[in-house]
Design an enzyme around this catalytic site. Structure first.
Site, PDB file in Angstrom:
ATOM      1  N   LYS A 122       0.816  -1.219   0.000  1.00 31.16           N
ATOM      2  CA  LYS A 122       0.000   0.000   0.000  1.00 31.16           C
ATOM      3  C   LYS A 122       0.844   1.261   0.000  1.00 31.16           C
ATOM      4  O   LYS A 122       0.451   2.267  -0.575  1.00 31.16           O
ATOM      5  CB  LYS A 122      -0.944   0.006   1.205  1.00 31.16           C
ATOM      6  CG  LYS A 122      -2.082  -0.968   1.054  1.00 31.16           C
ATOM      7  CD  LYS A 122      -3.238  -0.581   1.957  1.00 31.16           C
ATOM      8  CE  LYS A 122      -4.443  -1.439   1.672  1.00 31.16           C
ATOM      9  NZ  LYS A 122      -5.511  -1.230   2.630  1.00 31.16           N
ATOM     10  N   LYS A 206      -4.856 -10.608  -6.805  1.00 28.78           N
ATOM     11  CA  LYS A 206      -6.160 -10.746  -6.153  1.00 28.78           C
ATOM     12  C   LYS A 206      -7.137  -9.664  -6.649  1.00 28.78           C
ATOM     13  O   LYS A 206      -6.708  -8.575  -7.039  1.00 28.78           O
ATOM     14  CB  LYS A 206      -6.010 -10.711  -4.625  1.00 28.78           C
ATOM     15  CG  LYS A 206      -5.698  -9.373  -4.059  1.00 28.78           C
ATOM     16  CD  LYS A 206      -5.894  -9.324  -2.539  1.00 28.78           C
ATOM     17  CE  LYS A 206      -5.655  -7.891  -2.095  1.00 28.78           C
ATOM     18  NZ  LYS A 206      -5.963  -7.540  -0.772  1.00 28.78           N
ATOM     19  N   LYS A 209     -10.196  -3.616  -4.568  1.00 27.45           N
ATOM     20  CA  LYS A 209     -10.896  -2.332  -4.736  1.00 27.45           C
ATOM     21  C   LYS A 209     -10.006  -1.325  -5.447  1.00 27.45           C
ATOM     22  O   LYS A 209     -10.486  -0.383  -6.052  1.00 27.45           O
ATOM     23  CB  LYS A 209     -11.224  -1.730  -3.363  1.00 27.45           C
ATOM     24  CG  LYS A 209     -12.287  -2.434  -2.563  1.00 27.45           C
ATOM     25  CD  LYS A 209     -12.359  -1.802  -1.147  1.00 27.45           C
ATOM     26  CE  LYS A 209     -13.214  -2.607  -0.205  1.00 27.45           C
ATOM     27  NZ  LYS A 209     -13.018  -2.255   1.205  1.00 27.45           N
TER      28      LYS A 209
HETATM   29  P1  TYM Z   1     -10.777  -5.087   3.616  1.00 29.25           P
HETATM   30  O1  TYM Z   1     -11.792  -4.053   3.857  1.00 29.25           O
HETATM   31  O2  TYM Z   1      -9.663  -4.808   2.675  1.00 29.25           O
HETATM   32  O3  TYM Z   1     -11.453  -6.406   3.069  1.00 29.25           O
HETATM   33  C1  TYM Z   1     -12.575  -6.951   3.739  1.00 29.25           C
HETATM   34  C2  TYM Z   1     -12.534  -8.457   3.680  1.00 29.25           C
HETATM   35  O4  TYM Z   1     -12.527  -8.913   2.330  1.00 29.25           O
HETATM   36  C3  TYM Z   1     -11.492  -9.869   2.160  1.00 29.25           C
HETATM   37  N1  TYM Z   1     -11.007  -9.800   0.767  1.00 29.25           N
HETATM   38  C4  TYM Z   1     -10.938 -10.867  -0.051  1.00 29.25           C
HETATM   39  N2  TYM Z   1     -11.258 -12.166   0.121  1.00 29.25           N
HETATM   40  C5  TYM Z   1     -11.091 -12.995  -0.924  1.00 29.25           C
HETATM   41  N3  TYM Z   1     -10.609 -12.592  -2.136  1.00 29.25           N
HETATM   42  C6  TYM Z   1     -10.268 -11.296  -2.358  1.00 29.25           C
HETATM   43  N4  TYM Z   1      -9.820 -10.907  -3.551  1.00 29.25           N
HETATM   44  C7  TYM Z   1     -10.433 -10.363  -1.287  1.00 29.25           C
HETATM   45  N5  TYM Z   1     -10.210  -9.038  -1.157  1.00 29.25           N
HETATM   46  C8  TYM Z   1     -10.559  -8.702   0.109  1.00 29.25           C
HETATM   47  C9  TYM Z   1     -10.418  -9.459   3.151  1.00 29.25           C
HETATM   48  O5  TYM Z   1      -9.551 -10.534   3.438  1.00 29.25           O
HETATM   49  C10 TYM Z   1     -11.255  -9.054   4.341  1.00 29.25           C
HETATM   50  O6  TYM Z   1     -11.622 -10.192   5.113  1.00 29.25           O
HETATM   51  N6  TYM Z   1      -7.634  -5.373   7.425  1.00 29.25           N
HETATM   52  C11 TYM Z   1      -8.962  -5.738   7.024  1.00 29.25           C
HETATM   53  C12 TYM Z   1     -10.043  -5.068   7.841  1.00 29.25           C
HETATM   54  C13 TYM Z   1      -9.943  -5.292   9.322  1.00 29.25           C
HETATM   55  C14 TYM Z   1     -10.159  -6.508   9.995  1.00 29.25           C
HETATM   56  C15 TYM Z   1      -9.983  -6.213  11.388  1.00 29.25           C
HETATM   57  C16 TYM Z   1     -10.456  -7.797   9.587  1.00 29.25           C
HETATM   58  C17 TYM Z   1      -9.662  -4.351  10.259  1.00 29.25           C
HETATM   59  N7  TYM Z   1      -9.681  -4.904  11.511  1.00 29.25           N
HETATM   60  C18 TYM Z   1     -10.097  -7.200  12.347  1.00 29.25           C
HETATM   61  C19 TYM Z   1     -10.587  -8.781  10.566  1.00 29.25           C
HETATM   62  C20 TYM Z   1     -10.403  -8.475  11.936  1.00 29.25           C
HETATM   63  C21 TYM Z   1      -9.109  -5.318   5.579  1.00 29.25           C
HETATM   64  O7  TYM Z   1      -8.284  -4.703   5.028  1.00 29.25           O
HETATM   65  O8  TYM Z   1     -10.246  -5.638   5.015  1.00 29.25           O
END
Ligand code: TYM
Length: 345
Positions: A122, A206, A209
């Protein structure tokens, strides 16, 4: 790094979060939201947050945070997260996250955080200009989970390394403050065909967004025509028709991804799908995949639009969730304050 056995004996609980940045896509749905609902239906005690504190670690369009927070809350609800069964709230509305994050900033070691590949991805080439918050992002994530003493965390595969860090932080806190088993060492729940959904334009990247190409992802708000168009234009390869066995997916990441999406949405096994479509061209498989996708997503998209039209309802869910989340996490913070030895705790 964690070599003591987890001696946590408290209740089992799930925590997970999604950032209010950009439109949700099929990867977010299959890697996270769909699992949240499945786990809720299995009777898990679950706490889900729109992680707006995390969202401000990267530059955001001015004034967009509040509406994006409501949008993600609406998506949780549209996908089937039921606020009567699970807790849904905005991270910033519960103080425990920020409070515990500070303690964990002092527990985590620089070397552990420096290894996080998501920061490197990032921050890009110009890491000097990245926010300090982006660097400590995974420490806040550990605080999110452990403020609720959550034992299990459903996420996509990209979050595996952050979860390992959460376990290391929990373990180190327990040792440093002579509190064995105070925090659980949270287990990631990553399995399943949707754990790593890849870009429709490159089967080795992957679905994300932040990909500049809209054609690389299916957004949860795409209509049927857009979904069909994106699947039609999805990259395949020149290695012939659909294979009839799993071995035949080797070296064909784009095809593997499309079959994986079909499997995750339909609930059918990859084997069964290949038995059905093996030997046929993508001209047959792609329209079938589009149909499965549209059938699955269109009721969600419709509910999403209805919920978005009722911001007062979204706010009432988030308010109730904040109160319930605070009731669990505030006593944990009070105990942490005592263990650390702060004045007045
Ligand atoms: P974020 O908002 O980027 O993504 C949300 C969830 O979507 C999953 N994800 C995917 N799963 C499968 N294939 C993909 N291409 C893909 N892209 C995204 C992510 O793995 C995530 O589960 N750091 C986290 C947010 C967070 C969080 C937490 C998660 C903050 N605190 C505590 C769990 C526990 C994140 O960036 O999610």
């Amino acid at each position: 790094m964690t070599d003591t056995p987890a001696s946590y004996s408290g209740p089992q609980r799930i925590f997970s979060g999604i950032q209010p940045t950009g439109n949700l896509h099929l990867g977010n749905y299959l890697g996270a939201l769909k699992k949240f609902v499945d786990l809720q239906e299995d009777g898990w005690d679950a706490v889900y947050a729109v992680v707006d504190l995390h969202a401000i670690t990267m530059p955001m369009e001015k004034g967009a945070l509040l509406s994006q927070t409501r949008q993600i809350a609406a998506a949780f609800l549209a996908c089937g997260v039921d606020p009567k069964k699970s807790i849904l709230f905005a991270q910033s509305s519960v103080k425990a996250h920020v409070e515990l994050a500070w303690i964990f900033n002092c527990v985590a070691r620089m070397g552990w955080v420096e290894r996080m590949t998501q920061f490197k991805d990032k921050a890009g080439k110009d890491a000097e200009r990245a926010s300090v918050g982006l660097f400590t992002y995974p420490v806040l994530q550990a605080a999110d989970i452990l403020a609720y003493k959550a034992t299990h965390v459903p996420v996509g595969e990209d979050q595996k390394q952050h979860l390992e860090l959460s376990r290391d932080i929990a373990d180190r806190f327990n040792r440093e403050y002579d509190a064995p088993g105070f925090f659980p060492l949270p287990e990631p729940l990553i399995k399943g065909p949707g754990a790593r959904v890849m870009s429709l334009k490159d089967g080795t990247k992957k679905m994300s967004k932040s990909d500049p190409s809209e054609l690389s992802r299916i957004a949860l708000v795409d209509d049927a025509d857009m979904i069909a168009k994106k699947i039609k234009k999805a990259k395949t390869d020149l290695l012939g028709d659909m294979p009839s066995e799993v071995d035949g997916l080797e070296g064909r990441p784009e095809v593997e991804n499309l079959v994986g999406i079909y499997a995750a949405l339909s609930g059918e096994s990859v084997e069964a799908i290949l038995r059905q479509y093996g030997g046929q061209g993508f001209g047959v498989f792609k329209p079938a995949l589009a149909e499965v996708t549209v059938n699955h997503l269109s009721p969600i998209t419709q509910r999403y639009r209805e919920i978005l039209d009722d911001p007062a309802f979204i706010d009432s869910v988030l308010q109730d969730g904040a109160e319930r989340a605070d009731a669990i996490s505030a006593p944990v913070i009070a105990e942490v304050w005592k263990l650390v030895g702060f004045w007045g705790a």
